[in-house]
Each structure stands twice: as structure tokens, then as C-alpha cells.
Design a protein around this motif. Structure first.
Motif, mmCIF file in Angstrom:
data_model
loop_
_atom_site.group_PDB
_atom_site.id
_atom_site.type_symbol
_atom_site.label_atom_id
_atom_site.label_comp_id
_atom_site.label_asym_id
_atom_site.label_seq_id
_atom_site.Cartn_x
_atom_site.Cartn_y
_atom_site.Cartn_z
ATOM 1 N N CYS A 226 0.819 -0.950 0.016
ATOM 2 C CA CYS A 226 0.128 -0.089 -0.032
ATOM 3 C C CYS A 226 1.050 1.345 0.051
ATOM 4 C CB CYS A 226 -0.949 0.010 1.219
ATOM 5 S SG CYS A 226 -1.861 1.460 1.425
ATOM 6 N N VAL A 227 0.527 2.238 -1.039
ATOM 7 C CA VAL A 227 1.358 3.367 -1.218
ATOM 8 C C VAL A 227 0.536 4.723 -1.139
ATOM 9 C CG1 VAL A 227 3.354 2.304 -2.422
ATOM 10 C CG2 VAL A 227 1.373 3.323 -3.521
ATOM 11 N N ALA A 228 -0.671 4.625 -0.796
ATOM 12 C CA ALA A 228 -1.557 5.695 -0.718
ATOM 13 C C ALA A 228 -2.818 5.176 -0.389
ATOM 14 C CB ALA A 228 -1.343 6.464 -2.051
ATOM 15 N N ALA A 229 -3.606 6.207 0.015
ATOM 16 C CA ALA A 229 -5.260 6.144 0.006
ATOM 17 C C ALA A 229 -5.975 7.318 -0.744
ATOM 18 C CB ALA A 229 -5.648 6.125 1.452
ATOM 19 N N THR A 269 -16.413 1.468 1.920
ATOM 20 C CA THR A 269 -16.683 2.789 2.846
ATOM 21 C C THR A 269 -16.350 4.009 1.881
ATOM 22 O OG1 THR A 269 -14.338 2.823 3.212
ATOM 23 C CG2 THR A 269 -15.668 1.359 4.725
ATOM 24 N N GLY A 270 -15.982 4.025 0.770
ATOM 25 C CA GLY A 270 -15.458 5.107 -0.170
ATOM 26 C C GLY A 270 -14.128 5.662 -0.034
ATOM 27 N N VAL A 271 -13.383 4.867 0.935
ATOM 28 C CA VAL A 271 -11.887 5.039 1.232
ATOM 29 C C VAL A 271 -11.434 3.888 0.370
ATOM 30 C CG1 VAL A 271 -9.853 5.742 2.370
ATOM 31 C CG2 VAL A 271 -12.133 6.178 3.236
ATOM 32 N N VAL A 272 -10.179 3.935 -0.702
ATOM 33 C CA VAL A 272 -9.646 2.708 -1.149
ATOM 34 C C VAL A 272 -8.201 2.979 -0.874
ATOM 35 C CG1 VAL A 272 -11.378 2.726 -2.927
ATOM 36 C CG2 VAL A 272 -9.316 3.996 -3.283
#
Length: 817
Positions: A226-229, A269-272
Motif C-alpha cells: 500500500c502506497v496511498a489512500a 466505505t468510499g476510501v480505497v
């Protein structure tokens, strides 16, 4: 008129006889020296030699064989080759399965030998099936993509495109199959609906102690990468968090929260979380925001050292371990059962990964506008709406075509690298064919640094890179100076399921190489459905091997099913009843031909046409319209429409009506009326078998050789001219009169049957109430045929209306027996 007809038609004896004759006599040979006849070139698909020529193949090959046979009879010099698409994953995977090995467990040469052995064995089986179905292929043009001479052409296309700047080497994200150990193109990714889980995971906010955002993901094993949201910029729930940072669970990495319109606020949730790489959205996001790449999954499908303590685990094992750890840390809120689309390898159905690898690419996206324009403006599609499948696919592509593969059994990439400076050395055209793994470049030293040592390219070309130049190869490129006389191909046949591969790759490659669309028309077939309505497949239990209908009813009846089953481009259900119907028609035609042969004694077709009766003119007028309708339908590739017209005329008009109506003349004394009936029988039957020849080539050849060859002189019906309407026809007046007379004959025979009278029983008197002077005149003109056919002693025709049995379709026309 030829040797006597046997009573029964035996396809097991007759079909092999003519298949051998056609090949021995070169009936379907393309004449390279002929500059008089127009060429009709078919881009015959070179199938993957699976060894199984299934009903889907029967459908597809029958379609374009009908075209080949029809065009040959229309006077074209037909180029109808056959090739075999030997290379690539399908062959390698099957060889691995058969021998219980992987490509790395045996020396490359041994693995290649096993692949060649497998391919040759399967080609032999499939070739036997193709011949048994009577396809009019020119076997002198047979080729295999695994042969060095075909390598030469494939490699030449690589060299030319490289020199044009349309092929390049680069390090980019690619679709990767861990099971097959190779990159695959977008077109080779198949999406399957699978059950899975959506994991809701808490990501702590780095600078807000005690606070977190919950992210839902189907791939928790990618958390180490994971490098960002990201959130949607208009999502009010998260607008205040944009620009802040999250702590990635387990690894503790700080990652920034971005606002990006690519985010679907309705998902989870709308956040990826943005991982490198979970899907193409991640690839686009990383490129847009210039984020780092962390590769936590390797080529073998196991976690890398970047995954920390999960290194060495399979993807599934890592998922389970990470979920377990998240649960213990109190960061897993909940799990939700879902059904979602998973990208898989088209050959082994393993879920793909997106990995960054150095590969060879073709710049296909640069040609998208040209592909779309030519597909819409220069290619005719059968059916027309299928063109949109290619257009939409071309427009949807995000990446260039990755053309290199990490396999063994394929065309070598004609490239070396300088051992010192890495300079790329691409073979010159006169070096080809070449295998850089076995041969050095024809250079003394590196042109850039002078080093004398070279490293071969060990990757190979995608098998679609082989088969996407067939239109040019069939035409004779690059060896025949006049190859453009046969290019573009006049017809490219394809299943709608491979428009995005075969048709697209052909388009983009030929446009890149030659600036032209590779074919003028594209003929699309659908899928074959089993009796349960699903696609026919062995795993569904609805599979019918092609050998079954061939063994029971022969090739012509099997081909009949393919043509009669439905409209071009639509899915066709396999129905035994349709095969049986074809067999019944063949026997009906055979009986009619036998009857005709027995009654042509003394007839000479070279003599001037005798004076015809109304029923003769009626039949020839119906024949003229049938020829017109069938010809128009075949020109438009509406095969089932053509067959319907031929079947209806042959069965219901010629056999059931006309033959019955002229028996009394044929059995009577010699004279003009008998000759007129013979002439009409001869003309009609010769036209019928030529109309039917593209669809049922064996029975029509047998009838032609027995009755017509001695008079017509053509070595085979399949090189005889396509029928034309008899001179002077259609004749509307004769047709209208004949319709009335035939309707009256049918009605009288039906009434005899209702009264349980034998059809040959004599009737003393029939009184016909015609209902008009015109109709009475028509009936009186055909009085002899009505009396002779219905065995009537006295036929009284009155112009007025009266009581009696009505004649279907003609109000006011009645009769009394």
C-alpha cells in the motif's frame, strides 16, 4: 445419362470417394499463374491444434467453406489455405499436463520436442476431421506457425515494426500469470465471476491519535504494497482528511490521502487503498500521482521480501495470515461475503497479478483511431453490428500490447544485447529466420562500444504475434512480388468471442506494417449451444463430439445443421432434429434425382428447348426466383436464408408438386410434351444441385457425376458455373396460372385421401367452379395435366361459383367429385 442409380444414398461410401477425388484432381487448387479470373482470398483461421475438431469448429468452417465454394462457382480463383497456430500457452500447458511436468523441469530442447510431438499428433487428428467434413481447402498451401519459414515472416514483421518505432522495450506494469510464468496481453485476460470476501480494515490516522479510517478491500495480502489512500473529491465524509496521512496496518508505513475522481464513493466505505498493484486503477493512480512501486508478489505467485514476515507464502496463504494478524490487532472490523469479477489467465484460469517487468511492447494505442476508422469505413461485417465489438475493444485499451512471453515453445524474438553496454541489436531481414539462443548476431562487435560478446534475448513472441499476419502471409508476402494482388483478404472469418484478439490484432498489425486494413469483410459466427441452452462444453455434460453426427448421418447432414440452425453471428443450438431433417432432405433429393435419371432416357439437352406447358413454365419461374433469392442471400452471408429458399423449392415445389404433375407425361408416349417435361426436370435438377453444392457438396457431386457430367463437361460440380435463371423467366403470368392449377391438384388429391381413395384411383367426373372467366381459362389450359395427375376421366370447368370443396388460398374456387 450415366450409370444406374442405386435405390439408397450411402454417405459412408460416397463421401470419402469424392473427398479423395477432389484432392487427387486438385479441384480446389489456387492457380498462382492465373491473371484472368478475379481472386477471392479467405483468411482461414489457423486453429490451435487441440486435437478436437468440435461442433464450434464445424459451424465456423462450414460458414466460410460455403463462401469458398460459392465464389469458386461464381468464377473466382479462390485462395483457401489452412494453417495451424502451434505456439504459445495452450500447447505448453497441455504438454505440461500430459507429462506431469513444468517447462523448467526438463531441458528447453526436450520440452520443445514434446510440444512439436503433441502438435503434430493433434494436427493429424484435426486434419482428418476437416477432410471428412468436405471442406474445400487447398492443402498444398498448408502451413504451421512453428516452422522456421513461418518464423521468418513473423520475425520480419517484428524487425519492420521495430524500425518504424512501433515496437519498443520497456519496464511497465503487465498482466502476469503466476501458473504459466509469463506476461499476457489484455485480450488474454478472462473475467470470471467468483465468490470472495470484502474485508473492512481500520487504518489509523498518523497524526490524530485514536482516530482511523476504515478501508474495504478484497485483497488484504496487498497491504504490504500500500502506497496511498484515496477518496472522491466530492465525498463530504472525507473531504477534511485529504492531504493527511494514514498508517498502513502491520507495516506501519505513512501514506498520504489523495482526492481523485477515479474513486467510487459507493464501493465499501468510499476510501480505497492504492497498492502496487491490485488492478489497473492502481496503475493509473500511481502514474498520475508519481508514487513509488513496492512489489510484494513475485513471478511465481509467492510473496517477496517486500512482504516482510509473509515472504515465501502463496497469495492465499498470505491473505489468511494477514487477516488473522489484523483480527488479533483489533484492526479487522468485519468480513462480508461478495460475488465479484476476477481477472484470470485465459488458458489456465489462474487469477492474474499486475507486475512491473521489462518486456517488449507494440505501440497499439497510437493506432487506435486508424483501427476504428478502417473497421467502420473499409470493412463489411456480417452481421453489421459486430463491428462495434472491435471498435469498443480498441477504444477501451489502456496499455500497449505486451508481445514478449516467458515461455519456450514460440517464435524467438530476433534480438541480442551487448554483454558490456546492453545495446540492443535487432536482426536484419536477411538474417532471418534466426534463433538468438543458438546463433550469434552477424556482427563482429557491438556498434556502440566495440564489445565482441553478446547476450541473446531468451523471451519469445506472443502466439498472437504469429497469427496476426496471416492475411499478408496467405497473399504471398514477402516472397511473391505481386502479393498485393491477393491482399487485403476478401474474407476474414471469426467467432464473436475472439473479435478482440484475432480481428483486432490482424487490424492493428497490418495497418502498422502496410497501412491497410487486412480484410475487406469479416464473417462472424456465434457459439454452439448444447441441448440445455448453455454453451456446449465438456464440463457442462452437454458436449456432442463432431464424430457422432458424422458417423450417424454423414458430412452433408452435419453441415446442413450448421447452416439451417440460425442466422449468421447468432448462437446456434445443436439439435439432432436439424441433422435428421438434413438427412431426410438428402434422401428426398436423392429419390428425385433417381426419378429424373430414370426418366431422361432419350433426352438430349443440346437440342433446342421444346414448347413448354404452363406447369413447366410455372416451375422454371419458381426456379428463377429461387436462384435470385439464394444468390442474394449468399452474397450477404445469410446462409440460413439461402438454404431455406433452396429447401422449400426443392422439397415442396419440385418434388411434391411438379414431379407428381408430370409423371403422366413421362410415362406416356414419346412426343413434345414428354420432352418438355424432361427438359424442365433436367434444368431444374441441375440448378438445384448447383445451388445446394456449397452446403451439401457430396450428394450434389454424386448426382452431378451420374446425370450431368457427360453433358455439361465440368470435371466437378464445384467448378461448374453458378446457376442463372432460365431464359425468359421469371414469367409472372405462367406462375400465377400454375399456382392456381397446382392448388387445385393438391385439393383434389387431398380430397381423395380424405375419402380413403388411392391416389391412382380413377375419378369419373370432376366439376370445377372457377369463380371467374380468367381462372377458368387458366384451368382449361392445363386440363391434361390436372386429369393426368389426378386420374380424372372428365374435367368440367365452369367460370361461375358453385358448391363443393374449397381450394385453399383461392376464395370462389371449388370442385365437386
Amino acid at each position: 445419362m450415366g450409370e444406374p442409380f442405386p435405390k439408397d444414398y450411402n454417405p459412408k461410401e460416397i463421401e470419402p470417394k469424392w473427398q479423395e477425388f477432389w484432392e487427387k484432381e486438385g479441384i480446389y487448387r489456387f492457380d498462382w499463374e492465373d491473371e484472368e479470373r478475379p481472386v477471392f482470398a479467405i483468411d482461414t483461421p489457423p486453429p490451435y491444434p487441440s486435437g478436437d475438431f468440435h461442433m464450434g469448429n464445424v459451424l465456423n468452417w462450414t460458414y466460410f467453406d460455403v463462401v469458398a465454394r460459392y465464389k469458386r462457382m461464381r468464377g473466382f480463383n479462390v485462395l483457401f489455405p489452412q494453417g495451424w497456430d502451434c505456439h504459445g500457452l495452450p500447447t505448453e500447458v497441455r504438454v505440461e499436463e500430459r507429462h506431469g511436468i513444468t517447462k523448467t523441469q526438463v531441458p528447453p530442447e526436450e520440452f520443445r520436442r514434446l510440444c512439436v510431438e503433441f502438435v503434430e499428433e493433434n494436427i493429424k487428428a484435426m486434419k482428418k476431421a476437416i477432410k471428412r467434413l468436405g471442406y474445400s481447402i487447398d492443402w498444398s498451401l498448408e502451413y504451421k506457425t512453428m516452422d522456421p519459414d513461418y518464423w521468418r515472416r513473423t520475425q520480419l514483421s517484428f524487425v519492420l515494426l521495430y524500425k518504424k518505432g512501433l515496437i519498443y522495450r520497456g519496464k511497465h506494469p503487465v498482466n502476469w500469470c503466476p501458473r504459466c510464468g509469463t506476461a499476457i496481453a489484455d485480450a488474454e485476460v478472462e473475467y470470471e465471476t467468483r465468490k470472495g470476501k470484502l474485508y473492512y480494515i481500520r487504518f489509523p490516522l498518523a497524526d490524530r491519535p485514536g482516530e482511523h479510517l476504515t478501508i474495504a478491500t478484497t485483497r488484504p495480502e496487498l497491504i504490504p504494497a500500500c502506497v496511498a489512500a484515496a477518496v472522491h473529491p466530492e465525498d463530504e465524509r472525507y473531504r477534511a482528511y485529504v492531504g493527511e496521512e494514514l498508517l498502513v496496518p502491520i507495516v506501519g508505513r505513512r501514506v498520504r490521502i489523495f482526492a481523485d475522481e477515479m474513486v467510487d464513493p459507493e464501493f465499501g466505505t468510499g476510501v480505497v487503498m492504492i497498492c502496487t498493484y491490485g488492478d489497473k486503477e492502481d496503475v493509473r493512480f500511481v502514474a498520475r500521482h508519481k508514487l513509488p512501486v513496492i512489489a510484494c508478489i513475485g513471478e511465481d505467485g509467492r510473496m517477496t521480501g517486500q512482504a516482510g514476515r509473509y515472504a515465501g507464502l502463496t497469495v492465499q496463504e498470505a491473505r489468511e495470515a494477514i487477516v488473522r494478524d489484523l483480527r488479533e490487532m483489533g484492526l479487522l472490523e468485519r468480513e462480508e461475503e461478495i460475488t465479484h469479477e476476477v481477472g484470470t489467465c485465459w488458458r489456465c484460469h489462474t487469477p492474474i497479478e499486475i507486475l512491473v517487468r521489462e518486456q517488449w511492447f507494440m505501440r497499439t494505442r497510437a493506432l487506435t483511431d486508424e483501427v476504428v476508422r478502417k473497421a467502420l469505413e473499409e470493412v463489411r461485417w456480417y452481421p453489421d453490428h459486430m463491428k462495434w465489438r472491435l471498435v469498443e475493444w480498441a477504444k477501451s485499451l489502456d496499455w500497449d500490447w505486451v508481445i514478449s512471453r516467458q515461455r519456450i515453445f514460440a517464435t524467438p524474438i530476433p534480438v541480442w544485447y551487448c554483454a558490456r553496454c546492453g545495446h540492443v541489436i535487432v536482426a536484419e531481414p536477411d538474417w532471418l529466420p534466426v534463433d538468438p539462443r543458438r546463433e550469434p548476431p552477424r556482427l563482429d562487435k557491438c556498434p556502440k562500444c566495440g564489445c565482441t560478446e553478446f547476450r541473446p534475448e531468451t523471451d519469445v513472441l506472443d502466439t498472437w504475434f504469429d497469427s496476426s499476419i496471416t492475411c499478408a502471409v496467405h497473399a504471398g508476402w514477402p516472397d511473391k512480388p505481386d502479393w498485393r494482388r491477393r491482399f487485403p483478404a476478401d474474407l476474414h472469418p471469426s467467432g464473436y468471442d475472439i473479435i478482440r484478439t484475432w480481428a483486432y490484432y490482424l487490424m492493428v498489425r497490418h495497418i502498422a506494417l502496410f497501412g491497410e486494413a487486412p480484410f475487406r469483410a469479416c464473417l462472424i459466427n456465434g457459439m454452439v449451444l448444447g441441448t440445455d441452452g448453455r454453451m456446449m462444453h465438456k464440463s457442462y455434460g452437454n458436449y456432442v463430439p463432431a464424430e457422432e453426427p458424422l458417423e450417424k448421418f454423414g458430412a452433408d447432414a452435419t453441415r446442413w445443421w450448421a447452416i439451417a440452425g440460425g442466422a449468421t453471428g447468432s448462437d446456434i443450438p445443436f439439435r439432432w432434429e436439424e441433422v435428421r431433417h438434413g438427412w431426410r432432405f438428402i434422401r428426398k433429393l436423392w429419390n428425385a434425382a433417381r426419378f429424373t435419371a430414370l426418366n431422361l432416357a432419350g433426352y438430349d439437352p443440346r437440342k433446342p428447348r421444346p414448347v413448354l406447358r404452363t406447369v413447366d413454365k410455372w416451375l422454371l419461374s419458381k426456379l428463377a426466383r429461387t436462384i435470385e433469392e439464394a444468390t442474394r442471400a449468399l452474397e450477404e452471408c445469410r446462409f440460413n436464408t439461402a438454404l431455406s429458399a433452396i429447401r422449400d423449392f426443392t422439397w415442396h415445389v419440385f418434388c411434391d408438386q411438379y414431379i407428381e404433375a408430370v409423371k403422366h407425361r413421362l410415362y406416356g408416349p414419346e412426343g413434345g410434351d414428354r420432352e418438355a417435361a424432361q427438359h424442365t426436370l433436367y434444368t431444374a435438377l441441375y440448378s438445384i444441385i448447383r445451388l445446394l453444392a456449397p452446403i451439401c457438396p457430396h450428394v450434389t457431386e454424386e448426382i452431378y457425376q451420374r446425370i450431368f457430367r457427360s453433358w455439361e463437361g465440368h470435371k466437378s460440380i464445384h467448378i461448374s458455373p453458378w446457376p442463372e435463371a432460365p431464359e425468359g423467366f421469371p414469367d409472372e403470368e405462367a406462375e400465377r396460372a400454375g399456382d392456381v392449377v397446382m392448388a387445385l391438384i393438391r385439393a383434389i388429391r387431398r380430397e381423395k385421401a380424405r375419402r380413403r381413395m388411392p391416389l391412382n384411383a380413377r375419378i369419373e367426373l370432376v366439376r370445377v367452379f372457377a369463380g371467374s372467366e380468367e381462372r377458368a381459362s387458366m384451368i382449361k389450359e392445363c386440363e391434361d395435366d390436372i386429369k393426368g395427375t389426378c386420374k380424372i376421366e372428365i374435367l368440367e370447368v365452369l367460370p361461375r361459383e358453385g358448391e363443393g370443396v374449397g381450394v385453399e388460398g383461392y376464395p370462389g374456387l371449388t370442385f365437386a367429385m
